[in-house]
Design a protein around this motif. Structure first.
Motif, PDB file in Angstrom:
ATOM      1  N   ARG A  90       0.100  -0.317   8.510  1.00  0.00           N
ATOM      2  CA  ARG A  90       0.330  -0.145   7.091  1.00  0.00           C
ATOM      3  C   ARG A  90      -0.270   1.162   6.583  1.00  0.00           C
ATOM      4  O   ARG A  90      -1.323   1.597   7.035  1.00  0.00           O
ATOM      5  CB  ARG A  90      -0.358  -1.348   6.441  1.00  0.00           C
ATOM      6  N   TRP A 100      10.268   8.245  -8.665  1.00  0.00           N
ATOM      7  CA  TRP A 100       9.536   7.969  -7.421  1.00  0.00           C
ATOM      8  C   TRP A 100       9.674   9.126  -6.444  1.00  0.00           C
ATOM      9  O   TRP A 100       8.720   9.481  -5.744  1.00  0.00           O
ATOM     10  CB  TRP A 100      10.043   6.685  -6.768  1.00  0.00           C
ATOM     11  N   HIS A 119       7.552   8.678  -0.667  1.00  0.00           N
ATOM     12  CA  HIS A 119       7.777   8.018  -1.956  1.00  0.00           C
ATOM     13  C   HIS A 119       8.394   6.637  -1.778  1.00  0.00           C
ATOM     14  O   HIS A 119       8.180   5.744  -2.595  1.00  0.00           O
ATOM     15  CB  HIS A 119       8.640   8.898  -2.877  1.00  0.00           C
ATOM     16  N   THR A 120       9.129   6.431  -0.695  1.00  0.00           N
ATOM     17  CA  THR A 120       9.726   5.112  -0.468  1.00  0.00           C
ATOM     18  C   THR A 120       8.639   4.065  -0.211  1.00  0.00           C
ATOM     19  O   THR A 120       8.754   2.931  -0.675  1.00  0.00           O
ATOM     20  CB  THR A 120      10.699   5.152   0.724  1.00  0.00           C
ATOM     21  N   THR A 121       7.600   4.445   0.516  1.00  0.00           N
ATOM     22  CA  THR A 121       6.484   3.534   0.770  1.00  0.00           C
ATOM     23  C   THR A 121       5.832   3.130  -0.548  1.00  0.00           C
ATOM     24  O   THR A 121       5.540   1.959  -0.779  1.00  0.00           O
ATOM     25  CB  THR A 121       5.436   4.195   1.682  1.00  0.00           C
ATOM     26  N   CYS A 122       5.611   4.107  -1.411  1.00  0.00           N
ATOM     27  CA  CYS A 122       4.952   3.855  -2.696  1.00  0.00           C
ATOM     28  C   CYS A 122       5.793   2.939  -3.580  1.00  0.00           C
ATOM     29  O   CYS A 122       5.290   1.970  -4.152  1.00  0.00           O
ATOM     30  CB  CYS A 122       4.681   5.178  -3.412  1.00  0.00           C
ATOM     31  N   GLY A 123       7.074   3.230  -3.688  1.00  0.00           N
ATOM     32  CA  GLY A 123       7.957   2.404  -4.515  1.00  0.00           C
ATOM     33  C   GLY A 123       8.100   0.990  -3.977  1.00  0.00           C
ATOM     34  O   GLY A 123       8.064   0.012  -4.728  1.00  0.00           O
ATOM     35  N   ASN A 124       8.246   0.879  -2.656  1.00  0.00           N
ATOM     36  CA  ASN A 124       8.377  -0.447  -2.039  1.00  0.00           C
ATOM     37  C   ASN A 124       7.107  -1.271  -2.235  1.00  0.00           C
ATOM     38  O   ASN A 124       7.169  -2.469  -2.536  1.00  0.00           O
ATOM     39  CB  ASN A 124       8.696  -0.327  -0.551  1.00  0.00           C
ATOM     40  N   ARG A 125       5.960  -0.645  -2.046  1.00  0.00           N
ATOM     41  CA  ARG A 125       4.690  -1.356  -2.204  1.00  0.00           C
ATOM     42  C   ARG A 125       4.518  -1.815  -3.658  1.00  0.00           C
ATOM     43  O   ARG A 125       4.081  -2.926  -3.914  1.00  0.00           O
ATOM     44  CB  ARG A 125       3.547  -0.437  -1.780  1.00  0.00           C
ATOM     45  N   ARG A 154       6.873  -2.575  -5.865  1.00  0.00           N
ATOM     46  CA  ARG A 154       7.769  -3.715  -6.123  1.00  0.00           C
ATOM     47  C   ARG A 154       7.312  -4.974  -5.390  1.00  0.00           C
ATOM     48  O   ARG A 154       7.332  -6.070  -5.942  1.00  0.00           O
ATOM     49  CB  ARG A 154       9.197  -3.339  -5.734  1.00  0.00           C
ATOM     50  N   ARG A 155       6.885  -4.821  -4.145  1.00  0.00           N
ATOM     51  CA  ARG A 155       6.417  -5.972  -3.359  1.00  0.00           C
ATOM     52  C   ARG A 155       5.194  -6.614  -4.010  1.00  0.00           C
ATOM     53  O   ARG A 155       5.103  -7.830  -4.131  1.00  0.00           O
ATOM     54  CB  ARG A 155       6.085  -5.511  -1.941  1.00  0.00           C
ATOM     55  N   LYS A 187       6.100  -8.619  -7.165  1.00  0.00           N
ATOM     56  CA  LYS A 187       6.653  -9.944  -6.860  1.00  0.00           C
ATOM     57  C   LYS A 187       5.573 -10.927  -6.427  1.00  0.00           C
ATOM     58  O   LYS A 187       5.669 -12.119  -6.684  1.00  0.00           O
ATOM     59  CB  LYS A 187       7.707  -9.840  -5.763  1.00  0.00           C
TER      60      LYS A 187
END
Length: 121
Positions: A27, A47, A57-63, A65-66, A69
């Protein structure tokens, strides 16, 4: 460390509430990802405009949102609030300028119930 990145004291309050039950590949560093999320929220930038020093930036955005939730943000806010010893807690101090003519705009003074009386005899 950038100007608005988490201090060691802030990180000490936040780290214990972050999820540790991760699977799969190694991670990305939580502190770096949090700094990127805070940068993005503070600037309002997309992002994709997150500086390279924070990682993909995809890691940051995904984290982001995850964690939303899973309720991580609620726990994080509670932990920071409990760590703070003052009487006042402020989340945001943003001020938004209004267009120069908006302050003097003519107010609508129509009666919201007037339309009911038109058909009454």
């Amino acid at each position: 460390m950038a100007r608005f990145d988490l201090t060691d004291a802030e990180w000490a309050a936040i780290e214990p509430v972050l999820p540790t039950d991760v699977r799969g590949k190694e991670r990305a560093d939580d502190r770096r990802v949090l700094n990127s999320i805070f940068w993005r929220l503070r600037t309002g930038a997309p992002w994709a405009d997150i500086p390279a020093r924070y990682g993909p930036h995809t890691t940051c955005g995904n984290r982001f949102r995850r964690w939303r939730k899973r309720g991580v943000w609620d726990r994080l806010l509670k932990a920071v609030s409990e760590a703070y010893e003052g009487d006042l807690q402020m989340i945001d101090s943003t001020s938004v300028r209004v267009h120069q003519h908006a302050g003097c705009a003519k107010k609508k003074t129509t009666d919201p119930v007037a339309w009911v009386a038109h058909g009454v005899v």
